[in-house]
Scaffold this active site. Structure first.
Site, mmCIF file in Angstrom:
data_model
loop_
_atom_site.group_PDB
_atom_site.id
_atom_site.type_symbol
_atom_site.label_atom_id
_atom_site.label_comp_id
_atom_site.label_asym_id
_atom_site.label_seq_id
_atom_site.Cartn_x
_atom_site.Cartn_y
_atom_site.Cartn_z
ATOM 1 N N LYS A 85 0.804 -1.227 0.000
ATOM 2 C CA LYS A 85 0.000 0.000 0.000
ATOM 3 C C LYS A 85 0.840 1.282 0.000
ATOM 4 O O LYS A 85 0.433 2.293 -0.542
ATOM 5 C CB LYS A 85 -0.962 0.003 1.181
ATOM 6 N N GLU A 107 -9.694 7.063 3.459
ATOM 7 C CA GLU A 107 -10.606 6.196 4.194
ATOM 8 C C GLU A 107 -9.835 4.929 4.506
ATOM 9 O O GLU A 107 -8.888 4.576 3.798
ATOM 10 C CB GLU A 107 -11.843 5.878 3.356
ATOM 11 N N SER A 372 1.563 -9.788 -0.783
ATOM 12 C CA SER A 372 1.250 -8.353 -0.722
ATOM 13 C C SER A 372 1.615 -7.707 0.604
ATOM 14 O O SER A 372 1.865 -6.505 0.656
ATOM 15 C CB SER A 372 -0.234 -8.130 -1.025
HETATM 16 C C1 LIG Z 1 -5.178 -3.837 1.575
HETATM 17 C C2 LIG Z 1 -4.469 -5.080 1.320
HETATM 18 C C3 LIG Z 1 -4.838 -5.950 0.279
HETATM 19 C C4 LIG Z 1 -6.039 -5.723 -0.586
HETATM 20 O O1 LIG Z 1 -6.012 -4.585 -1.369
HETATM 21 P P1 LIG Z 1 -5.785 -4.632 -2.943
HETATM 22 O O2 LIG Z 1 -6.067 -3.252 -3.370
HETATM 23 O O3 LIG Z 1 -6.741 -5.635 -3.499
HETATM 24 O O4 LIG Z 1 -4.376 -5.032 -3.172
HETATM 25 C C5 LIG Z 1 -4.077 -7.085 0.048
HETATM 26 N N1 LIG Z 1 -3.015 -7.372 0.826
HETATM 27 C C6 LIG Z 1 -2.630 -6.575 1.857
HETATM 28 C C7 LIG Z 1 -1.454 -6.973 2.662
HETATM 29 C C8 LIG Z 1 -3.344 -5.414 2.135
HETATM 30 O O5 LIG Z 1 -2.959 -4.624 3.157
#
Ligand SMILES: *Cc1c(COP(=O)(O)O)cnc(C)c1O
Length: 392
Positions: A85, A107, A372
């Site tokens: 993010k 948000e 992610s």
């Molecule tokens: C917020 C988040 C997501 C989901 O958001 P996307 O916009 O779909 O990538 C996925 N993995 C993590 C670690 C997150 O913090």
């Protein structure tokens, strides 16, 4: 009609007239300042020296042995603040600063995007308001504290269900009321044009790096897997592979199962509708009311999806699958034990898909999975899950 605002049948700008001014201003700024060498160089420097990019591409040898295929993990969990993010929040905050804005707003549901935005605001000396539902503030006490510590004003929203959907509505309202001074930092590849394009561009560094890192080893990905909430980490890694013959798989939150009402598998179970300024696929009832969604993972708990994903789904270029809470926790445990990496529960949905994909493959394949984020934030959730309280 602004055709650039659409991905096939999806996207657009479904906002009040007052917000059109800000969207046009943003589109202009993104196309000029955002493409300038000065901006790109400054962002590249921050991504390298502040965020810690490039993130490693790790050959997960024990996981590869376990599944009988070559599995590579893109380590977005090693970014500053623990997830992908920050790539987007920092880039949008830098653009806000260059546009002369004094205040950014965001948000947040679980608080991850709020923390990333508050971090960028501290670094770039911007005022920052974060809108968060009262229920989420209670559930995510630690992230709420983190944002305050970073100097952000946390604005508690007590309308409706007091969660992300209401916080988003409140943020849009605050933005429309003070549109000249505020930059709205959206946390995923969602919302009205130009956000889905801009967020994809800012996150596409994930796929660019990963493809180059594979190439250095004379490898080519047969499969790329990523979890999908709004879809920013997924489009970030997919984008670079869209023109190749690589198979792309987006994994949504199947919650307690897509045969129950307790899931957030938008592309598996939704239909076309409008949410948060965009036309996309939406989980809704027969009257078009947006459904309540459930997932063990707060980051995937969203009843819509970015419009580009809706288009890639309709075109069949990307396959979207659902993974349940149980399957997700099993994958989180497996990867922790085999690799010493505790992935975020969101990312664990992508990892869980290996269990379904690998046994079906007839040829030895190279599989790239986007991790992610890291799982440190999820330890309470996992502890409660193990006690049988999955709503923790
Ligand atoms: C917020 C988040 C997501 C989901 O958001 P996307 O916009 O779909 O990538 C996925 N993995 C993590 C670690 C997150 O913090």
């Amino acid at each position: 009609m602004n055709t650039k605002a659409y991905f096939g049948n999806f996207g657009g700008q479904f906002v009040p007239e007052t917000a059109m001014f800000a969207l046009n201003e943003l589109e202009n700024a993104y196309n000029t300042i955002g493409q300038s060498k000065e901006f790109r160089d400054e962002l590249a420097d921050l991504l390298k020296n502040y965020v810690g990019r490039p993130t490693p591409l790790y050959h997960a040898t024990r996981l590869s042995k376990h599944y009988g295929h070559e599995i590579y993990l893109k380590r977005e969990d090693l970014n500053h603040t623990g997830a992908h993010k920050i790539n987007n929040a920092l880039a949008q905050a830098l653009l806000a600063k260059k546009m002369g804005k004094k205040k950014i707003i965001a948000e947040t549901g679980a608080g991850q995007h709020g923390v990333a935005t508050a971090t960028a605001a501290a670094l770039l000396d911007l005022e920052c308001d974060v809108y968060m539902g009262e229920v989420d503030i209670a559930r995510q006490e630690l992230n709420a504290f983190r944002m305050r510590l970073l100097g952000a004003n946390l604005i508690s929203i007590s309308d409706g269900l007091k969660t992300l959907k209401e916080a988003t509505t409140a943020a849009i309202q605050a933005w429309v009321n003070e549109i000249e001074n505020i930059f709205y930092v959206i946390g995923s590849a969602v919302g009205p044009h130009p956000y889905p394009n801009m967020v994809r561009d800012f996150q596409s560094i994930i796929g660019k790096e990963a493809k180059a890192q594979l190439k250095e080893q004379n490898l080519k990905a047969d499969y790329v897997i990523a979890c999908v909430g709004g879809g920013s980490n997924a489009i970030g890694i997919f984008n670079e592979f869209l023109g190749d013959d690589t198979k792309l798989i987006g994994v949504e939150a199947g919650g307690l199962g897509t045969h129950t009402p307790y899931h957030a598998a938008t592309l598996t179970c939704g239909r076309a509708g409008i949410i948060h300024g965009m036309k996309t696929i939406v989980l809704q009832d027969k009257y078009g009311m947006i459904n309540e969604v459930h997932s063990i993972s707060a980051g995937l708990d969203y009843p819509g999806v970015g419009p580009q994903h809706a288009n890639l789904w309709e075109e069949g270029r990307v396959k979207y699958e659902a993974i349940t809470d149980d399957e997700c926790v099993q994958a989180l445990t497996l990867v922790s034990r085999l690799e010493g990496i505790i992935p975020a529960i969101e990312s664990s949905h992508a990892l869980a898909y290996l269990e379904k994909l690998c046994p079906s493959l007839t040829e030895k394949s190279v599989i790239l999975v986007n991790v992610s984020g890291r799982g440190d934030k999820d330890m309470n959730t996992i502890m409660n899950y193990e006690k049988g309280k999955i709503y923790g």
